[in-house]
Design an enzyme around this catalytic site. Structure first.
Site, PDB file in Angstrom:
ATOM      1  N   LYS A 125       0.850  -1.205   0.000  1.00  0.00           N
ATOM      2  CA  LYS A 125       0.000   0.000   0.000  1.00  0.00           C
ATOM      3  C   LYS A 125       0.879   1.246   0.000  1.00  0.00           C
ATOM      4  O   LYS A 125       0.900   2.027   0.964  1.00  0.00           O
ATOM      5  CB  LYS A 125      -0.900  -0.005   1.227  1.00  0.00           C
ATOM      6  N   GLY A 178      -2.104   0.313   8.636  1.00  0.00           N
ATOM      7  CA  GLY A 178      -2.067   1.757   8.418  1.00  0.00           C
ATOM      8  C   GLY A 178      -2.424   2.525   9.689  1.00  0.00           C
ATOM      9  O   GLY A 178      -1.778   3.537  10.020  1.00  0.00           O
TER      10      GLY A 178
END
Ligand SMILES: Nc1ncnc2c1ncn2[C@@H]1O[C@H](COP(=O)(O)OP(=O)(O)OP(=O)(O)O)[C@@H](O)[C@H]1O
Ligand SMILES: O=C(O)[C@H](O)COP(=O)(O)O
Length: 397
Positions: free
Chosen positions: A198, A378
């Protein structure tokens, strides 16, 4: 002490309880390949059901772009969820509208229902008030148990807390308590390992992270973007060339903050993204134009191990390579085992987080040996940066 309300404060019996969970689990061949995130929310689900609440689960799966798509359907998670909870779980083919309303209306006290992927509606990520209203109509109480999605200000992670009495679930509560305990004032040097795929959604985090940690090891797809930013040709590797300037800014910032950046010096390259693909180890400046980097090489692994030896605290998000397909799991497995060994023998504090990162640690057989493993990737990185997480902040209000 938590400033937010928990399940201890909530009246649940006979009420429709909208529970946001993170079921964004890794899949292989149509089956859940790592159930850590499912197991993490089982206590909250069971507790609400045992207290007589009607559990209505809200979750996302993947990053669908244009509405419903079978490969992003939460239907494929229902059986794994029901098995872990040990009770039947009903499913509704939409998270708002008549399908959802009918399924919620059919619930008895203690029943459990999973609604379809919230990201099938654009209003979710936009935190659109009309979509929040449509979700809020399905519940009396809101519980957020999705720490791994708390960095998103979406309708189901933030918007609903404005509309309904809001509480933290046990996973959310436990994650915050454990991370504050482990990393509130970490022993230095602090080493961060960031890898994974990501790149665009995590690269900005590194700008603040280099001000917080002493050493930053960059691996996985993230490293390719940094290598390319330095003029190195990475062939067909996963790489976000348009983020080169961001990468260079992060390297400058790291220098100013006296944070050592460790990039791979060698790589395992292949021409196909599949298990057992023919591969070779090359220096990073000799990647063939028709090949892609699928793992960091052995020299890089030795450097990472030496850096781990010099650290007192390790935080890790994102695998060093495409660990799901052998033999591109080697660097991740070796580094994970080395970190686990240092935890045992030298008291290194090891904290890792992320859906695939946890799967990788399980694959290496060392998740239990780490000091703490978070469900969040994240969100964990943003928490480390010191950024307020919208899903947590709204619960504190
Ligand atoms: N060199 C590489 N090329 C392609 N994919 C890679 C490479 N290195 C790692 N990956 C992939 O990165 C993925 C994991 O990245 P990701 O950033 O999603 O981590 P995560 O731990 O799941 O964090 P989060 O919970 O935030 O999603 C894995 O599927 C892995 O195959
Ligand atoms: O896997 C994650 O980190 C969470 O489920 C959030 O997913 P997202 O990065 O697609 O918002």
């Amino acid at each position: 002490m938590n400033a937010f309300k928990t399940l201890d404060d909530a009246a649940l019996a006979g009420r429709r309880v909208l529970v946001r969970v993170d079921l964004n689990v890794p899949m292989e061949g149509g089956a859940v390949s790592d159930d850590t995130r499912i197991r993490a929310v089982v206590p909250t689900i069971r507790e609400i059901a045992d207290k007589g609440g009607r559990v209505v689960l809200l979750a996302h799966f993947g990053r669908p772009k244009d509405g419903p798509e079978a490969k992003f359907s939460l239907r494929q998670i229902v059986d794994a969820l029901a098995e872990r909870v040990g009770r039947p779980v009903a499913f509704a083919a939409d998270c708002i509208g008549p399908a959802a309303a009918g399924a919620v209306a059919a619930l008895q006290d203690g029943d459990i229902l999973l609604l379809e992927n919230t990201r099938f509606h654009k209003g979710e990520e936009k935190n659109d008030p009309a979509f929040v209203e449509a979700l809020a109509a399905l519940g009396d109480v809101y519980v957020n148990d999705a720490f791994a999605t708390a960095h998103r200000a979406h309708a189901s992670t933030e918007g609903l807390a404005h509309r309904l009495p809001a509480y933290a679930g046990r996973c959310m509560q436990g994650e915050i308590e454990a991370l504050e305990k482990a990393l509130g004032s970490p022993e230095r040097p602090v080493l961060a390992v960031v890898g994974g795929a990501k790149v665009s959604s995590k690269i900005d985090l590194l700008e603040n992270l280099v001000g917080k940690v002493d050493i930053l090891v960059i691996g996985g797809g993230m490293a390719n973007t940094f290598l390319a930013a330095q003029g190195i040709a990475v062939g067909k590797s996963l790489c976000e060339h348009d983020l080169a300037e961001t990468a260079r800014r992060i390297l400058d910032k790291a220098k100013a903050a006296r944070c050592d950046i460790v990039l791979p010096v060698d790589a395992v390259v292949a021409r196909e993204f599949k298990a057992g693909a023919e591969n070779e180890v090359v220096p990073v400046d000799a990647v063939p134009a028709d090949a892609m980097i699928l793992d960091v090489g052995p020299k890089s692994v030795a450097t990472i191990a030496a850096r781990i030896d010099g650290a007192r605290t390790l935080v890790w998000n994102g695998p060093l390579g495409a660990f799901e397909i052998e033999p591109f799991d080697r660097a991740t497995v070796a580094a994970a085992r080395h970190a686990a060994e240092r935890t045992r023998s030298a008291g290194l504090l090891t904290v890792a987080g992320g859906g695939d990162t946890v799967a990788a640690l399980n694959h290496a057989g060392v998740a239990e040996a780490f000091s703490y493993v978070s469900t969040a990737g994240g969100a964990f990185l943003e928490w480390l940066e010191g950024k307020p997480l919208p899903g947590v902040e709204i619960l504190r209000k």
